[in-house]
Design a protein around this motif. Structure first.
Motif, PDB file in Angstrom:
ATOM      1  N   ARG A  78     -21.450  24.206   8.774  1.00  0.00           N
ATOM      2  CA  ARG A  78     -21.558  24.979   7.533  1.00  0.00           C
ATOM      3  C   ARG A  78     -20.289  25.774   7.237  1.00  0.00           C
ATOM      4  N   ASP A  79     -19.335  25.746   8.176  1.00  0.00           N
ATOM      5  CA  ASP A  79     -18.108  26.530   8.024  1.00  0.00           C
ATOM      6  C   ASP A  79     -16.883  25.650   7.748  1.00  0.00           C
ATOM      7  N   THR A  80     -17.089  24.488   7.149  1.00  0.00           N
ATOM      8  CA  THR A  80     -15.950  23.595   6.908  1.00  0.00           C
ATOM      9  C   THR A  80     -14.893  24.273   6.046  1.00  0.00           C
ATOM     10  N   GLY A  81     -15.329  25.147   5.109  1.00  0.00           N
ATOM     11  CA  GLY A  81     -14.382  25.825   4.238  1.00  0.00           C
ATOM     12  C   GLY A  81     -13.462  26.776   4.975  1.00  0.00           C
ATOM     13  N   GLY A 110     -20.745  22.181   0.730  1.00  0.00           N
ATOM     14  CA  GLY A 110     -19.487  22.382   1.439  1.00  0.00           C
ATOM     15  C   GLY A 110     -18.838  21.071   1.840  1.00  0.00           C
ATOM     16  N   ARG A 113     -17.184  19.382  -1.106  1.00  0.00           N
ATOM     17  CA  ARG A 113     -15.898  20.009  -1.457  1.00  0.00           C
ATOM     18  C   ARG A 113     -14.758  19.506  -0.575  1.00  0.00           C
TER      19      ARG A 113
END
Length: 233
Positions: A78-81, A110, A113
């Motif tokens: 969930r923290d790819t950004g 995410g 994106r």
């Protein structure tokens, strides 16, 4: 399902193009290594240190040229950004992850994106429209009745997890600008095989049957897993 993924990649990208691949929830790295061997640049994201250790061990046995093409990042999908710039990848895989996430929509947004225009998003999920099949074929009638009206189930590890319905994911993919391009059923006839079952002598015939069923209605609709491919607009 490797064949299905290869089919989609071959249909979208020029032969021989070295693709930038992100594998979110890479596990032991099976798909990541397979794609690196095919010449692609692969980044794997995984939370579980044990899985990462296994993946690194497998990777260590590969030739240097393949090792150089794989990068492993310990982190939450969930923290790819946090780790990557938008549009950094041609292919994003998220296989066997959504069932462990209560609210998957932010994760999926995410991942979309991360895709460059025309990029491929590959999801492998538990089929929420066919949860009654496994208990039904094993003769668990109470469990079968309970499975008709839910997307919650207990997996073979004893964990309470969730499944996804095709219609819901189709709507989600359209909403994140990576609309559904193709979908397949996975484990149409083999889902009830016991854990640890050996490879049968006629494995090629089995694979041919599963591949055909995974593309053919109505069989693919009752598969244990769904493989969905969205394309970034």
């Amino acid at each position: 399902m490797g064949r299905q993924l290869d089919e989609q990649i071959a249909g979208r990208f020029p032969v021989g193009q070295r693709l930038r691949v992100l594998d979110v929830g890479m596990g032991q790295g099976t798909q990541a290594l397979r794609l690196a061997r095919a010449g692609h640049q692969v980044t794997g994201v995984e939370q579980d240190p044990r899985m990462i250790a296994t993946a690194r061990e497998e990777l260590a046995g590969e030739p240097e040229g393949i090792r150089e093409r794989v990068r492993i990042v310990q982190g939450d999908g969930r923290d790819t950004g946090v780790h990557f710039l938008p549009g950094s990848f041609d292919v994003v895989l998220c296989h066997g992850v959504l069932m462990y996430i209560e609210e998957p929509d932010p994760l999926l947004a995410g991942l979309a994106r991360m895709l460059a225009p025309g990029g491929l998003l590959s999801l492998l999920v538990r089929n929420g429209d066919a949860l009654a099949m496994r208990p039904g074929l094993s003769g668990d009638w109470a469990g079968t009745l309970a499975a008709f009206d839910t997307t919650a189930y207990r997996n073979r590890l004893g964990l309470d997890v969730r499944a996804d319905r095709l219609a819901d994911l189709t709507a989600t993919l359209a909403g994140i600008a990576a609309p559904l391009h193709a979908w397949y059923g996975v484990r149409v006839f083999t889902d009830t095989a016991a854990d640890g079952t050996g490879i049968p002598a006629d494995v090629e015939a089995l694979l041919a049957v599963e591949e055909r069923a995974g593309k053919t209605d109505p069989y693919r609709g009752v598969a244990a897993l769904l493989h969905l491919c969205g394309v970034r607009g």
